[in-house]
Design a protein around this motif. Sequence first.
Motif, PDB file in Angstrom:
ATOM      1  N   ALA A 130      31.996  14.007  10.311  1.00 25.00           N
ATOM      2  CA  ALA A 130      31.984  12.949  11.472  1.00 25.00           C
ATOM      3  C   ALA A 130      31.935  13.718  12.640  1.00 25.00           C
ATOM      4  O   ALA A 130      30.766  14.560  12.696  1.00 25.00           O
ATOM      5  CB  ALA A 130      33.694  12.463  11.350  1.00 25.00           C
TER       6      ALA A 130
ATOM      7  N   ASP B 285      39.023   9.928  10.753  1.00 22.34           N
ATOM      8  CA  ASP B 285      38.539  10.443  11.943  1.00 22.34           C
ATOM      9  C   ASP B 285      37.162  10.245  11.961  1.00 22.34           C
ATOM     10  O   ASP B 285      36.264  10.423  11.165  1.00 22.34           O
ATOM     11  CB  ASP B 285      38.890  12.035  12.318  1.00 22.34           C
TER      12      ASP B 285
ATOM     13  N   MET C 270      30.694   6.684  10.206  1.00 22.71           N
ATOM     14  CA  MET C 270      31.962   6.259  10.918  1.00 22.71           C
ATOM     15  C   MET C 270      33.267   7.368  10.743  1.00 22.71           C
ATOM     16  O   MET C 270      33.474   8.187  11.619  1.00 22.71           O
ATOM     17  CB  MET C 270      32.504   4.901  10.842  1.00 22.71           C
ATOM     18  N   GLU C 271      33.683   7.211   9.532  1.00 28.09           N
ATOM     19  CA  GLU C 271      34.851   8.184   9.248  1.00 28.09           C
ATOM     20  C   GLU C 271      34.605   9.242   8.586  1.00 28.09           C
ATOM     21  O   GLU C 271      33.859   9.161   7.469  1.00 28.09           O
ATOM     22  CB  GLU C 271      36.044   7.077   8.753  1.00 28.09           C
ATOM     23  N   SER C 272      35.287  10.433   8.766  1.00 29.06           N
ATOM     24  CA  SER C 272      35.068  11.439   8.170  1.00 29.06           C
ATOM     25  C   SER C 272      35.268  11.466   6.609  1.00 29.06           C
ATOM     26  O   SER C 272      34.168  11.888   5.766  1.00 29.06           O
ATOM     27  CB  SER C 272      35.943  12.669   8.575  1.00 29.06           C
ATOM     28  N   LEU C 273      36.010  10.909   6.205  1.00 34.56           N
ATOM     29  CA  LEU C 273      36.409  11.123   4.874  1.00 34.56           C
ATOM     30  C   LEU C 273      35.501  10.011   4.054  1.00 34.56           C
ATOM     31  O   LEU C 273      35.100  10.131   2.758  1.00 34.56           O
ATOM     32  CB  LEU C 273      37.943  10.762   4.516  1.00 34.56           C
ATOM     33  N   ILE C 274      35.452   8.760   4.647  1.00 33.17           N
ATOM     34  CA  ILE C 274      34.588   7.720   4.060  1.00 33.17           C
ATOM     35  C   ILE C 274      33.222   8.412   3.915  1.00 33.17           C
ATOM     36  O   ILE C 274      32.355   8.160   2.730  1.00 33.17           O
ATOM     37  CB  ILE C 274      34.563   6.568   5.063  1.00 33.17           C
ATOM     38  N   ASN C 275      32.617   9.046   5.056  1.00 27.75           N
ATOM     39  CA  ASN C 275      31.322   9.629   4.728  1.00 27.75           C
ATOM     40  C   ASN C 275      31.293  10.682   3.740  1.00 27.75           C
ATOM     41  O   ASN C 275      30.262  10.745   2.877  1.00 27.75           O
ATOM     42  CB  ASN C 275      30.941  10.271   6.261  1.00 27.75           C
ATOM     43  N   ALA C 276      32.096  11.540   3.549  1.00 30.71           N
ATOM     44  CA  ALA C 276      32.266  12.367   2.558  1.00 30.71           C
ATOM     45  C   ALA C 276      32.253  11.865   1.117  1.00 30.71           C
ATOM     46  O   ALA C 276      31.523  12.153   0.213  1.00 30.71           O
ATOM     47  CB  ALA C 276      33.676  13.536   2.808  1.00 30.71           C
TER      48      ALA C 276
ATOM     49  N   ARG D 213      29.015  10.307   0.531  1.00 30.23           N
ATOM     50  CA  ARG D 213      27.890  11.460  -0.090  1.00 30.23           C
ATOM     51  C   ARG D 213      28.143  11.754  -1.467  1.00 30.23           C
ATOM     52  O   ARG D 213      27.243  11.878  -2.369  1.00 30.23           O
ATOM     53  CB  ARG D 213      27.886  12.608   0.860  1.00 30.23           C
TER      54      ARG D 213
ATOM     55  N   ARG E 213      38.874  11.478  -2.800  1.00 23.27           N
ATOM     56  CA  ARG E 213      38.867  11.562  -0.933  1.00 23.27           C
ATOM     57  C   ARG E 213      39.495  10.454  -0.803  1.00 23.27           C
ATOM     58  O   ARG E 213      39.903  10.271   0.404  1.00 23.27           O
ATOM     59  CB  ARG E 213      37.424  11.661  -0.777  1.00 23.27           C
TER      60      ARG E 213
ATOM     61  N   ARG F 201      43.949   5.861  -0.127  1.00 20.46           N
ATOM     62  CA  ARG F 201      43.871   4.960   1.059  1.00 20.46           C
ATOM     63  C   ARG F 201      43.467   3.417   0.636  1.00 20.46           C
ATOM     64  O   ARG F 201      42.681   3.284  -0.061  1.00 20.46           O
ATOM     65  CB  ARG F 201      42.532   5.558   1.824  1.00 20.46           C
TER      66      ARG F 201
ATOM     67  N   PRO G  56      36.791   0.231   3.835  1.00 13.90           N
ATOM     68  CA  PRO G  56      35.785   1.089   3.297  1.00 13.90           C
ATOM     69  C   PRO G  56      36.100   1.688   2.033  1.00 13.90           C
ATOM     70  O   PRO G  56      35.532   1.958   1.142  1.00 13.90           O
ATOM     71  CB  PRO G  56      35.246   2.144   4.482  1.00 13.90           C
TER      72      PRO G  56
END
Lengths: 212, 406
Positions: free
Chosen positions: A59, A98, B1-7, B10, B23, B27, B31
């Motif tokens: 992010a 975030d 958008m969001e860090s954990l979602i992106n992680a 991936r 991850r 939640r 997403p």
Amino acid sequence: MKRSAAEIVREYGPFAGVDAVHGVTYDGSHVWFASGDKLNAVDPESGKIARSLDVAAHAGTAFDGRHLFQIAEDRIQKIDAASGKVLTSIPAPGGGGDSGLAWAEGSLWVGQYRERKIHQVDPDTGKVLRTIESKRFVTGVTWVDGELWHGTWEGEDSDIRRIDPDTGKVLEQLDLPAGTMVSGLESDGGDRFFCGGGANGNVRAVRRPRRG
Amino acid sequence: MESLINAAARALEAGDPLGALNRVALRNDAPSLALRGIAMAQLGDLAKAKTLLRSAARAFGPREAVARARCVVAEAEIALVSRDLGRPAKMLAAARATLEKHGDVANATHAGHIEARRLLLVGQLDEAERILAELGPSPLPPAPQVVRELVVAGIAIRRLRTKDARAALARAARAASLAGIPGLTAEVESTNRVLDTPAARLITRGDERPLLLEQVEELAASDALVVDTFHHSVRRRSTIVSLGTRPVLFALARILAQAWPADVTREALMAGAFRARHVDESHRARLRVEIGRLRAKLKPFADVAATKQGFALTPRKTRQVVVLARPVEEKHAAVLAFLSDGEPWSSSALALALGTSARTVQRALDELARSNKVQSFGHGRARRWMMPPVPGFPTGLLLPGPLLKT
């Protein structure tokens, strides 16, 4: 509130091996962007990637003059810009929700995407100093000349907006063309913003409106 | 958008569903729900995946139409793979339109393929072809290309166009090797095997031999008078007399065709068609009536002539009478014969057609369902029964492309 169409002055990318841009910052000579497992420094003149650091980069990205700060999963990592080494890390205030990251006035400013919030965070401890509410999903965050700007991205619409840091009230808004995303935002200190294009995989330079 | 979602996204893309779950496990934002749904689907828990994707679609805001549409597509694919065919097609069509409108061509095509696969599965071949045509002939990446060609092959197989089927399968094989997905390659191979495995048995003049699908196709174009136990019909070329709702007439036709050119005794006909153990006068009277009816039905192709012993088929305009039968005649063959028209049947309609009780049909269907020879969808009075998946139908989950990538 002043509202106008964003003026895109230049597009960088797409870059080989980059399928999304998650965060953007500027170190005075290069535009850095986060692409998942790398931080890449782009020369804003040639538009080419000058160097890349192998660090988790999911992010927002920020630069405090010496270090890069990068959100990875639910942490904010402090990275030595020269070596790419992770020096320390603090918990991210959104616990992984975030998005954007900026450095200003000795604090880190962190966008929390779906909560539509911007947190001011102590860069040493991760303590949340205060929280600003926005009206839209927050992506990138940046400070320039005492102005707080952030990117929004909700559904299919994106814009860059200046908000009152005390009240969260929107003061000015630059609309991006439909279907254009803003992920990551940074001012170059002058009349340009750099913003990430999300899944588009590119970085755009957008003109910052003149004051006065 | 969001860090954990992106992680997490991936991790999913890298084929690590457990890493993705780690991850976002705790939640419950939209997403995260969608990512958890996809991860559960990849791990094989389709029921859980379906629930999660449905909650995700609800949780995305009204402005997040694309994300919502991708969830609907993923859920539709899971429903298809779990043979939950009673699902309304409207939602999927709307999701496809949304994706098209927002320029997500890859996922819109994926949605179209899911719809075409469903239509193929429920035997609506024209509709399946219409959807494929709508998607256009535009070049596709290898994986969706395999899916498309498998659907084309499935339609061709159903329509007895083996050349078209083989051509589509050759294209599918090429695309599958490019895609490098073992599941797809296996799917193409197993469909090829269908074409190389006897699809039917030919019975003529007391002799029988296995037939490949190609030979069944040739037979359809030949002069022969065919008593078709797949479709409960009698046909010569394009002239078809369906006896689907007249099981007694069909049984008589089959017995006569199998004996041709010899005749069949009255006793044999009554035993075979009426299941009569002790033949009495009433059976003889009934046989006369039924033969009269059969004669009227077969008028376009043949006469049913009375002989000293019983009756014989005397075909017109052809020197060949054959019976086309399943490779292995099994219990409940009559039920399967009706279902092989590819249409969904209710059990009460089957009972009516077979002239038996609803309870008998239900028992047969339950037994066939246990051995995966038939499948049902819908519940209660709306429940329908069909033949199992047609060949050339990709069964694996491919799931929409980048579901949540930013």
